[in-house]
Scaffold this motif. Structure first.
Motif, PDB file in Angstrom:
ATOM      1  N   GLY A  10       0.801  -1.231   0.000  1.00 33.35           N
ATOM      2  CA  GLY A  10       0.000   0.000   0.000  1.00 33.35           C
ATOM      3  C   GLY A  10       0.823   1.266   0.000  1.00 33.35           C
ATOM      4  O   GLY A  10       1.768   1.424  -0.770  1.00 33.35           O
ATOM      5  N   SER A  11       0.471   2.132   0.921  1.00 28.90           N
ATOM      6  CA  SER A  11       1.073   3.461   0.961  1.00 28.90           C
ATOM      7  C   SER A  11       2.578   3.428   1.208  1.00 28.90           C
ATOM      8  O   SER A  11       3.347   4.164   0.578  1.00 28.90           O
ATOM      9  CB  SER A  11       0.379   4.279   2.056  1.00 28.90           C
ATOM     10  OG  SER A  11       1.180   5.376   2.422  1.00 28.90           O
ATOM     11  N   GLY A  12       2.996   2.616   2.143  1.00 30.81           N
ATOM     12  CA  GLY A  12       4.437   2.458   2.339  1.00 30.81           C
ATOM     13  C   GLY A  12       5.076   3.483   3.259  1.00 30.81           C
ATOM     14  O   GLY A  12       6.285   3.708   3.177  1.00 30.81           O
ATOM     15  N   SER A  13       4.293   4.069   4.168  1.00 30.40           N
ATOM     16  CA  SER A  13       4.920   5.037   5.081  1.00 30.40           C
ATOM     17  C   SER A  13       5.917   4.333   6.007  1.00 30.40           C
ATOM     18  O   SER A  13       6.973   4.875   6.317  1.00 30.40           O
ATOM     19  CB  SER A  13       3.868   5.808   5.882  1.00 30.40           C
ATOM     20  OG  SER A  13       3.193   4.972   6.778  1.00 30.40           O
ATOM     21  N   ASN A  14       5.599   3.098   6.424  1.00 25.04           N
ATOM     22  CA  ASN A  14       6.561   2.346   7.243  1.00 25.04           C
ATOM     23  C   ASN A  14       7.785   1.957   6.422  1.00 25.04           C
ATOM     24  O   ASN A  14       8.911   2.012   6.920  1.00 25.04           O
ATOM     25  CB  ASN A  14       5.908   1.092   7.835  1.00 25.04           C
ATOM     26  CG  ASN A  14       5.056   1.417   9.049  1.00 25.04           C
ATOM     27  OD1 ASN A  14       5.587   1.693  10.121  1.00 25.04           O
ATOM     28  ND2 ASN A  14       3.744   1.400   8.880  1.00 25.04           N
ATOM     29  N   ALA A  15       7.552   1.560   5.184  1.00 21.39           N
ATOM     30  CA  ALA A  15       8.683   1.228   4.304  1.00 21.39           C
ATOM     31  C   ALA A  15       9.625   2.425   4.204  1.00 21.39           C
ATOM     32  O   ALA A  15      10.844   2.289   4.317  1.00 21.39           O
ATOM     33  CB  ALA A  15       8.167   0.832   2.921  1.00 21.39           C
ATOM     34  N   ASN A 101       6.697  -8.940  10.885  1.00 17.14           N
ATOM     35  CA  ASN A 101       5.514  -8.201  10.446  1.00 17.14           C
ATOM     36  C   ASN A 101       5.121  -7.199  11.532  1.00 17.14           C
ATOM     37  O   ASN A 101       5.440  -7.389  12.706  1.00 17.14           O
ATOM     38  CB  ASN A 101       4.356  -9.175  10.214  1.00 17.14           C
ATOM     39  CG  ASN A 101       3.095  -8.468   9.720  1.00 17.14           C
ATOM     40  OD1 ASN A 101       3.161  -7.570   8.877  1.00 17.14           O
ATOM     41  ND2 ASN A 101       1.946  -8.860  10.248  1.00 17.14           N
ATOM     42  N   ILE A 102       4.420  -6.163  11.110  1.00 16.22           N
ATOM     43  CA  ILE A 102       3.840  -5.243  12.089  1.00 16.22           C
ATOM     44  C   ILE A 102       2.326  -5.285  11.936  1.00 16.22           C
ATOM     45  O   ILE A 102       1.807  -5.265  10.810  1.00 16.22           O
ATOM     46  CB  ILE A 102       4.397  -3.814  11.927  1.00 16.22           C
ATOM     47  CG1 ILE A 102       3.951  -2.927  13.101  1.00 16.22           C
ATOM     48  CG2 ILE A 102       4.013  -3.196  10.587  1.00 16.22           C
ATOM     49  CD1 ILE A 102       4.799  -1.683  13.268  1.00 16.22           C
ATOM     50  N   HIS A 103       1.635  -5.390  13.066  1.00 16.50           N
ATOM     51  CA  HIS A 103       0.173  -5.436  13.048  1.00 16.50           C
ATOM     52  C   HIS A 103      -0.346  -4.247  13.850  1.00 16.50           C
ATOM     53  O   HIS A 103       0.139  -3.993  14.958  1.00 16.50           O
ATOM     54  CB  HIS A 103      -0.310  -6.758  13.655  1.00 16.50           C
ATOM     55  CG  HIS A 103      -1.783  -6.931  13.551  1.00 16.50           C
ATOM     56  ND1 HIS A 103      -2.402  -7.310  12.384  1.00 16.50           N
ATOM     57  CD2 HIS A 103      -2.767  -6.739  14.463  1.00 16.50           C
ATOM     58  CE1 HIS A 103      -3.710  -7.353  12.575  1.00 16.50           C
ATOM     59  NE2 HIS A 103      -3.965  -7.011  13.827  1.00 16.50           N
ATOM     60  N   PRO A 104      -1.359  -3.533  13.320  1.00 16.51           N
ATOM     61  CA  PRO A 104      -1.781  -2.290  13.973  1.00 16.51           C
ATOM     62  C   PRO A 104      -2.784  -2.493  15.101  1.00 16.51           C
ATOM     63  O   PRO A 104      -3.784  -1.767  15.195  1.00 16.51           O
ATOM     64  CB  PRO A 104      -2.380  -1.490  12.816  1.00 16.51           C
ATOM     65  CG  PRO A 104      -2.951  -2.526  11.918  1.00 16.51           C
ATOM     66  CD  PRO A 104      -2.052  -3.727  12.034  1.00 16.51           C
ATOM     67  N   ILE A 169      -1.891   5.244  15.611  1.00 19.44           N
ATOM     68  CA  ILE A 169      -1.175   3.963  15.491  1.00 19.44           C
ATOM     69  C   ILE A 169      -0.005   4.091  14.518  1.00 19.44           C
ATOM     70  O   ILE A 169       1.095   3.595  14.763  1.00 19.44           O
ATOM     71  CB  ILE A 169      -2.145   2.853  15.000  1.00 19.44           C
ATOM     72  CG1 ILE A 169      -3.256   2.614  16.024  1.00 19.44           C
ATOM     73  CG2 ILE A 169      -1.401   1.575  14.641  1.00 19.44           C
ATOM     74  CD1 ILE A 169      -2.936   1.715  17.172  1.00 19.44           C
ATOM     75  N   HIS A 170      -0.250   4.781  13.418  1.00 15.37           N
ATOM     76  CA  HIS A 170       0.822   4.980  12.437  1.00 15.37           C
ATOM     77  C   HIS A 170       2.018   5.687  13.066  1.00 15.37           C
ATOM     78  O   HIS A 170       3.171   5.324  12.832  1.00 15.37           O
ATOM     79  CB  HIS A 170       0.308   5.804  11.247  1.00 15.37           C
ATOM     80  CG  HIS A 170       0.112   4.982  10.015  1.00 15.37           C
ATOM     81  ND1 HIS A 170      -1.101   4.839   9.397  1.00 15.37           N
ATOM     82  CD2 HIS A 170       0.982   4.249   9.289  1.00 15.37           C
ATOM     83  CE1 HIS A 170      -0.963   4.053   8.346  1.00 15.37           C
ATOM     84  NE2 HIS A 170       0.281   3.685   8.253  1.00 15.37           N
ATOM     85  N   ALA A 171       1.730   6.708  13.869  1.00 12.32           N
ATOM     86  CA  ALA A 171       2.814   7.456  14.521  1.00 12.32           C
ATOM     87  C   ALA A 171       3.631   6.513  15.410  1.00 12.32           C
ATOM     88  O   ALA A 171       4.868   6.575  15.437  1.00 12.32           O
ATOM     89  CB  ALA A 171       2.247   8.613  15.327  1.00 12.32           C
ATOM     90  N   LEU A 172       2.925   5.631  16.097  1.00  6.47           N
ATOM     91  CA  LEU A 172       3.586   4.657  16.976  1.00  6.47           C
ATOM     92  C   LEU A 172       4.456   3.695  16.147  1.00  6.47           C
ATOM     93  O   LEU A 172       5.590   3.366  16.516  1.00  6.47           O
ATOM     94  CB  LEU A 172       2.484   3.878  17.715  1.00  6.47           C
ATOM     95  CG  LEU A 172       2.729   3.310  19.090  1.00  6.47           C
ATOM     96  CD1 LEU A 172       3.152   4.397  20.060  1.00  6.47           C
ATOM     97  CD2 LEU A 172       1.438   2.639  19.604  1.00  6.47           C
ATOM     98  N   GLU A 173       3.918   3.263  15.037  1.00  9.60           N
ATOM     99  CA  GLU A 173       4.662   2.346  14.160  1.00  9.60           C
ATOM    100  C   GLU A 173       5.945   2.990  13.660  1.00  9.60           C
ATOM    101  O   GLU A 173       7.009   2.361  13.649  1.00  9.60           O
ATOM    102  CB  GLU A 173       3.788   1.952  12.961  1.00  9.60           C
ATOM    103  CG  GLU A 173       2.585   1.115  13.352  1.00  9.60           C
ATOM    104  CD  GLU A 173       1.750   0.690  12.158  1.00  9.60           C
ATOM    105  OE1 GLU A 173       1.149  -0.380  12.243  1.00  9.60           O
ATOM    106  OE2 GLU A 173       1.687   1.432  11.152  1.00  9.60           O
ATOM    107  N   HIS A 174       5.816   4.251  13.255  1.00 14.35           N
ATOM    108  CA  HIS A 174       6.982   4.923  12.664  1.00 14.35           C
ATOM    109  C   HIS A 174       8.109   5.083  13.676  1.00 14.35           C
ATOM    110  O   HIS A 174       9.278   5.032  13.326  1.00 14.35           O
ATOM    111  CB  HIS A 174       6.572   6.293  12.111  1.00 14.35           C
ATOM    112  CG  HIS A 174       5.608   6.180  10.970  1.00 14.35           C
ATOM    113  ND1 HIS A 174       4.818   7.223  10.551  1.00 14.35           N
ATOM    114  CD2 HIS A 174       5.299   5.121  10.173  1.00 14.35           C
ATOM    115  CE1 HIS A 174       4.068   6.819   9.541  1.00 14.35           C
ATOM    116  NE2 HIS A 174       4.335   5.553   9.289  1.00 14.35           N
TER     117      HIS A 174
HETATM  118  C1  GRF Z   1       0.226  -0.323   9.007  1.00 20.14           C
HETATM  119  O1  GRF Z   1      -0.730   0.175   9.880  1.00 20.14           O
HETATM  120  C2  GRF Z   1       0.627  -1.723   9.381  1.00 20.14           C
HETATM  121  O2  GRF Z   1       0.536  -1.993  10.734  1.00 20.14           O
HETATM  122  C3  GRF Z   1      -0.374  -2.549   8.651  1.00 20.14           C
HETATM  123  O3  GRF Z   1      -0.598  -1.873   7.435  1.00 20.14           O
HETATM  124  C4  GRF Z   1      -0.323  -0.496   7.609  1.00 20.14           C
HETATM  125  C5  GRF Z   1       0.639  -0.078   6.549  1.00 20.14           C
HETATM  126  O4  GRF Z   1       0.799   1.311   6.492  1.00 20.14           O
HETATM  127  N1  GRF Z   1       0.082  -3.914   8.530  1.00 20.14           N
HETATM  128  P1  GRF Z   1       1.870   1.935   5.518  1.00 20.14           P
HETATM  129  O5  GRF Z   1       1.620   1.382   4.134  1.00 20.14           O
HETATM  130  O6  GRF Z   1       3.224   1.561   6.028  1.00 20.14           O
HETATM  131  O7  GRF Z   1       1.638   3.411   5.575  1.00 20.14           O
END
Ligand code: GRF
Length: 187
Positions: A10-15, A101-104, A169-174
């Motif tokens: 998808g968007s790939g903000s974590n990537a 993997n990361i799960h939100p 959640i996204h902020a936490l992931e980043h």
């Molecule tokens: C994240 O919330 C991740 O936990 C989930 O998919 C989302 C991906 O977001 N598995 P992004 O593409 O990294 O913005």
């Protein structure tokens, strides 16, 4: 130097965060972004950040083509970041304890088949949970069931919508994903 492949749909903000975090790192680097969706924004992000990308189909995921590509790139660690498909057993066996993997959400709650992206946040809000968070875990052949590596929590506020929760959640992931992956690599 450990060679990381990020798999995303998808968007790939974590990537992007992972690429940036390891850009000038002494021990690891993101050398490949592999994606199963031709329209995914992650491909543009990889391009902008000068990381090679590889587009593959569901069939190529299952028939070993992706595995061959990962081996050709001498990948040490696979990091799933918003990757929507089940990882086939053959790929799990080829990378034992080397796929994360990361799960939100806070697994084992709100996990399993169909629980991805906005579906997770919708379910958390509908269940009137007072907290949610992220789970980083190893990947096995079943959705969201591999050994847990890390969790972080955040509140779910009474007036939260799935969208506002997703943002938190996204902020936490980043913040945490690059750090946890780094810790995995450096032991
Ligand atoms: C994240 O919330 C991740 O936990 C989930 O998919 C989302 C991906 O977001 N598995 P992004 O593409 O990294 O913005």
């Amino acid at each position: 130097m450990k060679r990381i492949a990020v798999l995303a749909s998808g968007s790939g903000s974590n990537a992007q965060r992972l690429i940036e975090h390891f850009r000038a790192h002494a021990l690891a680097q993101v050398v490949l972004v592999a994606c199963d969706q031709p329209q995914a924004r992650v491909l543009q992000r990889a391009w902008d950040l000068h990381v090679p990308s590889y587009l593959f189909s569901g069939k190529e995921l299952r028939d070993g083509t992706l595995l061959g590509e990962l081996q050709q790139h001498r990948i040490d660690l696979i990091v799933l970041a918003g990757f929507m498909r089940l990882i086939p057993a053959e790929l799990v066996r080829a990378f034992p304890d080397r796929i994360v993997n990361i799960h939100p959400a806070l697994l084992p709650k709100f996990g399993g088949k169909g629980m991805y992206g906005h579906h997770v946040h919708e379910a958390v809000v509908a269940a009137k949970e007072t907290e949610s968070g992220i789970t980083i875990h190893f990947v096995n052949e079943r959705y969201d069931e591999g050994r847990m590596l890390f969790q972080a929590k955040c509140p779910v506020l009474p007036d939260d919508t799935p969208e506002s929760l997703a943002e938190r959640i996204h902020a936490l992931e980043h913040v945490h994903y690059p750090r946890v992956v780094e810790k995995l690599i450096t032991g």
